[in-house]
Motif scaffolding. Structure first.
Motif, short mmCIF file in Angstrom:
data_model
loop_
_atom_site.label_atom_id
_atom_site.label_comp_id
_atom_site.label_asym_id
_atom_site.label_seq_id
_atom_site.Cartn_x
_atom_site.Cartn_y
_atom_site.Cartn_z
N UNK A 101 13.42 -42.68 -109.30
CA UNK A 101 14.47 -42.60 -109.93
C UNK A 101 15.21 -41.11 -109.55
N UNK A 102 16.48 -41.10 -108.85
CA UNK A 102 17.04 -39.64 -108.61
C UNK A 102 18.12 -39.62 -109.40
N UNK A 103 17.96 -38.55 -110.25
CA UNK A 103 19.14 -38.53 -111.32
C UNK A 103 20.10 -37.46 -110.37
N UNK A 104 19.51 -36.29 -109.51
CA UNK A 104 20.32 -35.20 -108.89
C UNK A 104 19.89 -35.24 -107.57
N UNK A 105 20.61 -35.43 -106.56
CA UNK A 105 20.22 -35.47 -105.18
C UNK A 105 21.27 -35.85 -104.36
N UNK A 106 21.12 -35.84 -103.02
CA UNK A 106 22.38 -36.14 -102.04
C UNK A 106 22.74 -37.49 -102.45
N UNK A 107 22.05 -38.54 -102.94
CA UNK A 107 22.58 -39.74 -103.41
C UNK A 107 21.64 -39.99 -104.92
N UNK A 108 22.13 -40.62 -105.82
CA UNK A 108 21.43 -40.90 -106.99
C UNK A 108 21.09 -42.26 -107.19
N UNK A 109 19.98 -42.70 -107.72
CA UNK A 109 19.86 -44.05 -107.83
C UNK A 109 18.31 -44.36 -108.03
N UNK A 110 17.84 -45.62 -107.69
CA UNK A 110 16.52 -46.11 -107.77
C UNK A 110 16.12 -46.59 -106.31
N UNK A 111 15.16 -45.98 -105.93
CA UNK A 111 14.71 -46.33 -104.33
C UNK A 111 13.17 -46.79 -104.49
N UNK A 159 16.59 -37.95 -100.20
CA UNK A 159 17.78 -37.53 -100.94
C UNK A 159 17.48 -36.10 -101.84
N UNK A 160 16.08 -35.67 -102.05
CA UNK A 160 15.66 -34.66 -102.81
C UNK A 160 15.22 -33.45 -102.02
N UNK A 161 14.72 -33.85 -100.79
CA UNK A 161 14.02 -32.51 -100.05
C UNK A 161 15.07 -31.46 -99.57
N UNK A 162 14.79 -30.26 -100.14
CA UNK A 162 15.66 -29.17 -99.76
C UNK A 162 16.92 -29.10 -100.58
N UNK A 163 17.23 -30.08 -101.63
CA UNK A 163 18.45 -30.04 -102.34
C UNK A 163 18.19 -29.17 -103.84
N UNK A 164 19.23 -28.42 -103.91
CA UNK A 164 18.76 -27.29 -104.87
C UNK A 164 19.05 -28.00 -106.16
N UNK A 165 18.05 -28.01 -106.97
CA UNK A 165 18.14 -28.56 -108.55
C UNK A 165 17.82 -29.76 -108.61
N UNK A 166 17.08 -30.53 -107.43
CA UNK A 166 17.09 -31.90 -107.38
C UNK A 166 16.15 -32.51 -108.54
N UNK A 167 16.43 -33.62 -109.25
CA UNK A 167 15.58 -34.09 -110.32
C UNK A 167 15.58 -35.77 -109.89
N UNK A 168 13.93 -36.01 -110.12
CA UNK A 168 13.64 -37.20 -109.72
C UNK A 168 12.19 -37.66 -110.10
N UNK A 169 11.91 -38.80 -110.32
CA UNK A 169 10.66 -39.16 -110.83
C UNK A 169 10.12 -40.37 -110.54
N UNK A 170 8.90 -40.71 -110.20
CA UNK A 170 8.44 -41.96 -110.02
C UNK A 170 8.08 -42.90 -111.24
N UNK A 171 8.06 -44.32 -110.96
CA UNK A 171 7.97 -45.18 -112.07
C UNK A 171 7.02 -46.33 -111.73
N UNK A 172 6.09 -46.98 -112.48
CA UNK A 172 5.12 -47.91 -111.81
C UNK A 172 6.12 -49.22 -111.78
N UNK A 173 6.88 -49.32 -112.53
CA UNK A 173 7.56 -50.75 -112.61
C UNK A 173 9.29 -50.36 -112.39
N UNK A 174 9.97 -51.60 -111.91
CA UNK A 174 11.33 -51.41 -111.60
C UNK A 174 12.04 -51.35 -113.10
N UNK A 175 11.57 -52.21 -113.94
CA UNK A 175 12.10 -52.06 -115.33
C UNK A 175 12.17 -50.67 -115.96
N UNK A 176 11.07 -50.09 -115.76
CA UNK A 176 10.77 -48.63 -116.19
C UNK A 176 12.01 -47.75 -115.67
#
Length: 261
Positions: free
Chosen positions: A7-17, A26-43
């Motif tokens: 999940x990317x909440x803040x980046x060049x593009x936001x969404x689920x990848x 989307x997040x590399x070298x993007x100032x203030x990037x906010x993202x996290x990985x999840x084990x399932x699509x539902x989560x």
């Protein structure tokens, strides 16, 4: 390797990848990037806030996610109050409050400075705790300031309270209403200083339409804040448990020369 969704909440593009490479783009070298990985699509979908689901592996489409909607611009931060701005506020009474703990946690006390028509009229100190915290001292100071404000309001005076603890202000003016609706519980743990906060919130509800509560930065040269700070140290040094009127001197220069918190 187990499948992950990003999940990317803040980046060049936001969404689920669905690959790290796509997320990284989307997040590399993007100032203030906010993202996290999840084990399932539902989560991932739940965390992103899009229960309907976003196209995995690409930036979400405009029809399937919240991120494609125009984002409201961030509210500009209120400018920090200055001595001059405070003095020009059309308030009859201005009450400054502060608290200190040495160390934190440790011995704690609160202080108050009261101005009427921009002239210092009263200084108060006390509410000593042998084992308190900076937060409890700040809350106690704000509570006492609100009690004084209640008395001034009864005299048909307009009142503003000035506090340098954003925690204390937010507890009473923002968070307490939600905590009360949920039975005085919050997600993620206990509400510290709950008994005191309940008392303060009840008083705030009574005074809300008649009082202004402002945040000020500590130790930036605002006279009332500095005097309240010195009173909090006197509370600790004297171990005064009651809120007591300071009678030693009203010489502001002399008081400000004393030890600060």
């Amino acid at each position: 390797m187990a499948k992950k969704y990003y999940v990317v909440w803040k980046g060049r593009k936001t969404g689920i990848f669905d690959t790290w490479a796509q997320c990284q783009a989307q997040v590399n070298a993007f100032a203030g990037a906010k993202f996290k990985s999840f084990p399932t699509l539902a989560e991932a979908e739940s965390a992103f806030g899009n229960k309907a689901g976003a196209p995995s592996g690409s930036a979400p489409s405009s029809s399937s996610n919240l991120s494609s909607k125009p984002k409201p611009s961030s509210k500009p931060k209120k400018p920090k109050l200055t001595q001059v701005q405070i003095e020009t506020m059309p308030l009859d009474v201005k009450i400054f409050t502060d608290g200190a703990s040495e160390p934190n946690p440790g011995e704690a006390g609160s202080g108050i400075a009261i101005y009427q028509d921009n002239t210092l009229t009263e200084l108060w100190y006390g509410i000593y705790q042998e084992m308190g915290t900076n937060n409890t001292a700040e809350l106690n100071g704000l509570y006492q300031a609100m009690l004084i404000a209640k008395d001034k309001i009864k005299q048909n005076l307009s009142v503003g309270v000035f506090c340098d603890s954003m925690y204390s202000i937010q507890c009473i003016t923002q968070w307490a209403a939600g905590w009360q609706k949920k039975g005085w519980v919050k997600a993620g743990g206990e509400i510290k200083n709950l008994d005191l906060i309940k008392q303060m919130f009840s008083l705030y509800q009574e005074l809300e339409k008649h009082i202004e509560i402002h945040h000020v930065n500590g130790h930036v040269g605002i006279e009332g804040n500095e005097l309240a700070d010195r009173m909090s140290i006197i509370a600790i040094e004297s171990k005064e448990q009651e809120l007591s009127l300071y009678r030693e001197t009203m010489d502001i220069t002399e008081i400000l020369a004393s030890r600060r918190g």
